[in-house]
Design an enzyme around this catalytic site. Structure first.
Site, PDB file in Angstrom:
ATOM      1  CG  ASP A  45      -2.098   0.940   1.067  1.00 34.82           C
ATOM      2  OD1 ASP A  45      -1.867   2.118   0.735  1.00 34.82           O
ATOM      3  OD2 ASP A  45      -3.241   0.513   1.278  1.00 34.82           O
ATOM      4  CB  SER A  95      -6.560   2.059   0.053  1.00 38.16           C
ATOM      5  OG  SER A  95      -5.237   2.510   0.208  1.00 38.16           O
ATOM      6  CD  GLU A 290      -3.065  -3.198   2.823  1.00 44.11           C
ATOM      7  OE1 GLU A 290      -3.200  -2.052   2.376  1.00 44.11           O
ATOM      8  OE2 GLU A 290      -3.709  -3.618   3.794  1.00 44.11           O
ATOM      9  CG  HIS A 299      -0.766   9.110   4.534  1.00 38.26           C
ATOM     10  ND1 HIS A 299      -1.319   9.991   3.651  1.00 38.26           N
ATOM     11  CD2 HIS A 299      -1.303   7.899   4.229  1.00 38.26           C
ATOM     12  CE1 HIS A 299      -2.164   9.353   2.848  1.00 38.26           C
ATOM     13  NE2 HIS A 299      -2.168   8.077   3.176  1.00 38.26           N
ATOM     14  CG  ASP A 337      -3.019   0.841  -2.533  1.00 38.82           C
ATOM     15  OD1 ASP A 337      -1.811   1.178  -2.503  1.00 38.82           O
ATOM     16  OD2 ASP A 337      -3.760   0.896  -1.535  1.00 38.82           O
TER      17      ASP A 337
END
Ligand SMILES: [Zn+2]
Length: 422
Positions: A45, A95, A290, A299, A337
């Site tokens: 991710d 996502s 994942e 982030h 993603d």
């Protein structure tokens, strides 16, 4: 046995033997249209190309000579390509629609999981879409979901849930309890315990009702484990259904987890457990894994977590590839993603450029500030996802399809569906 029947059987077994040989030949040759028994899709991710490059630089000890020969496990896969990630309503996906695109082959709006683009996020349901996991279940395959985020978070949810709002995690947990997925490993206990449950000190229910969803899993015969020690005591060869929830919310970042293996297993260990359990089904399995917190580190503009979680994800890829080496009828796909952070691998200035140094930074979530005599970027808050294409790597039957020019994320669904003949 009557002799005519016997010769018919003999003929049939000769036919079966020769068709097996023919199929085996196709698998070992060009692999065109070869079918797979198992599919493992692995999603980093927020893992764009720069995140992979930086992980490789770290792996080389930031040594340029060593860097040339340094390879991540995912670098060594047979085919590779790139994927566009835009959602139905934005160049920059989150996502939820990204997982939906990969899982169902249909683009939807940001914030929406498992429903088409007629859904209005938080307002109105769209049409429910069928996921690759659900198709695999219908065909009798076993299924599994493994993540380092809450198991109700957008990426895993994209494979089993259907909601107009990714934040409805109580509802998503309920849908997971009805999904019949065989192996479920990740975080997110807070959506599976009721308000008055005292079983897990320090973890508070975030459910909108008072239900103990864990009880549903117990009734259905799942083995449930809630820490690394209990996880390690599970014998995958004797377990059919496994629920492992190791944290109230997301699991720890790898750099934090390393010190507490008794609390949480690694992503690679969870991947190995999943393949051990699921591969007992002679019809095959579908597994999604994942590396979910590469995104969170992006982030937060946290380089060390970003790199360490990318490397932990790569360890999990290695575990999946180990399984595939023993079971060459397994298609393994590794992708992302979306990119997260706008990670730039730059020298800070001309001197660093000449000295061969890089000073990586997360450049997204910034604003241009201009004034008399100055012009610079300032961070406005957390870094964001970006619209850039992401990598895709694959090996095993059907894997050559990832290297035929630019892919759209919806095509990943088609590649998996075709490989499994669903
Ligand atoms: Zn994100």
């Amino acid at each position: 046995m009557d002799s005519r029947l016997f010769s018919a059987c003999l003929l049939l077994s000769v036919f079966l033997a020769s068709s097996t040989i023919a199929l085996g030949g196709a698998d070992n040759g060009a692999g065109d249209n070869a079918s797979a028994k198992n599919v493992i899709i692995m999603i980093g991710d927020g893992m764009g190309f720069p995140q992979m490059t930086l992980a490789r630089i770290e792996m080389s000890g930031e040594n340029l000579t060593r860097y040339a020969s340094t390879e991540l496990a995912m670098d060594g896969m047979k085919h590779s390509g790139y994927v566009s990630t835009q959602s139905a309503n934005s160049f920059v996906t989150d996502s939820a629609p990204a997982a939906t695109a990969i899982a169902t082959g249909v683009k939807t709006n940001n914030g929406v999981i498992g429903q088409d683009a007629s859904a209005i996020p938080k307002v109105k349901d769209g049409k429910n879409l069928t996921t690759i996991l659900e198709l695999a279940q219908k065909a009798g395959l076993s299924t599994g979901l493994v993540t380092t985020t809450r198991i109700t978070h957008a990426t895993p949810a994209g494979f089993y849930a259907h909601v107009d709002n990714r934040d409805n995690e109580s509802e998503i947990a309920d849908q997971l309890a009805q999904s019949n997925v065989d192996v479920i490993l990740g975080g997110g206990l807070q959506y599976f315990i009721g308000k008055n449950d005292t079983l897990f000190p320090g973890i508070e229910s975030r459910r909108t009702d008072n239900r103990t969803v864990l009880a549903d899993f117990a009734r259905m015969g799942y083995v449930s484990v809630f820490n690394g020690t209990a996880f390690n005591s599970v014998d995958g060869n004797k377990t059919e259904k496994l629920l492992g929830l190791f944290d109230g919310s997301h699991m720890l970042y790898e750099l934090q987890r390393e010190s507490f293996p008794e609390k949480e297993p690694s992503l690679a260990e969870m991947t190995e457990m999943a393949t051990t359990i699921l591969s007992k089904n002679h019809r095959g399995f579908f597994l999604m894994v994942e590396g979910g917190r590469i995104d969170h580190a992006g982030h937060e503009r946290n380089l060390s977590h970003n790199v360490a979680d990318t490397l932990a994800f790569d360890d999990a890829v290695n575990s999946a590839l180990d399984f595939a080496r023993q079971n060459n009828d397994t298609l393994v796909i590794v992708t992302a993603d979306h990119e997260c952070g706008g990670l730039v691998l730059q020298p800070e200035n001309l001197q660093d450029y000449e000295d061969g140094l890089i000073d990586p930074l997360f450049a997204s979530g910034t604003a241009h500030v201009t004034g008399p005599g100055y012009d610079f970027m300032v961070a406005t808050g957390e870094a964001t996802h970006t619209a850039v294409d992401v990598p895709i790597m694959a090996s095993g039957p059907g894997s050559e399809l990832v290297s035929e020019g630019r892919l759209d994320n919806t095509q990943i669904f088609e590649i998996m569906r075709e490989a499994l003949n669903l």
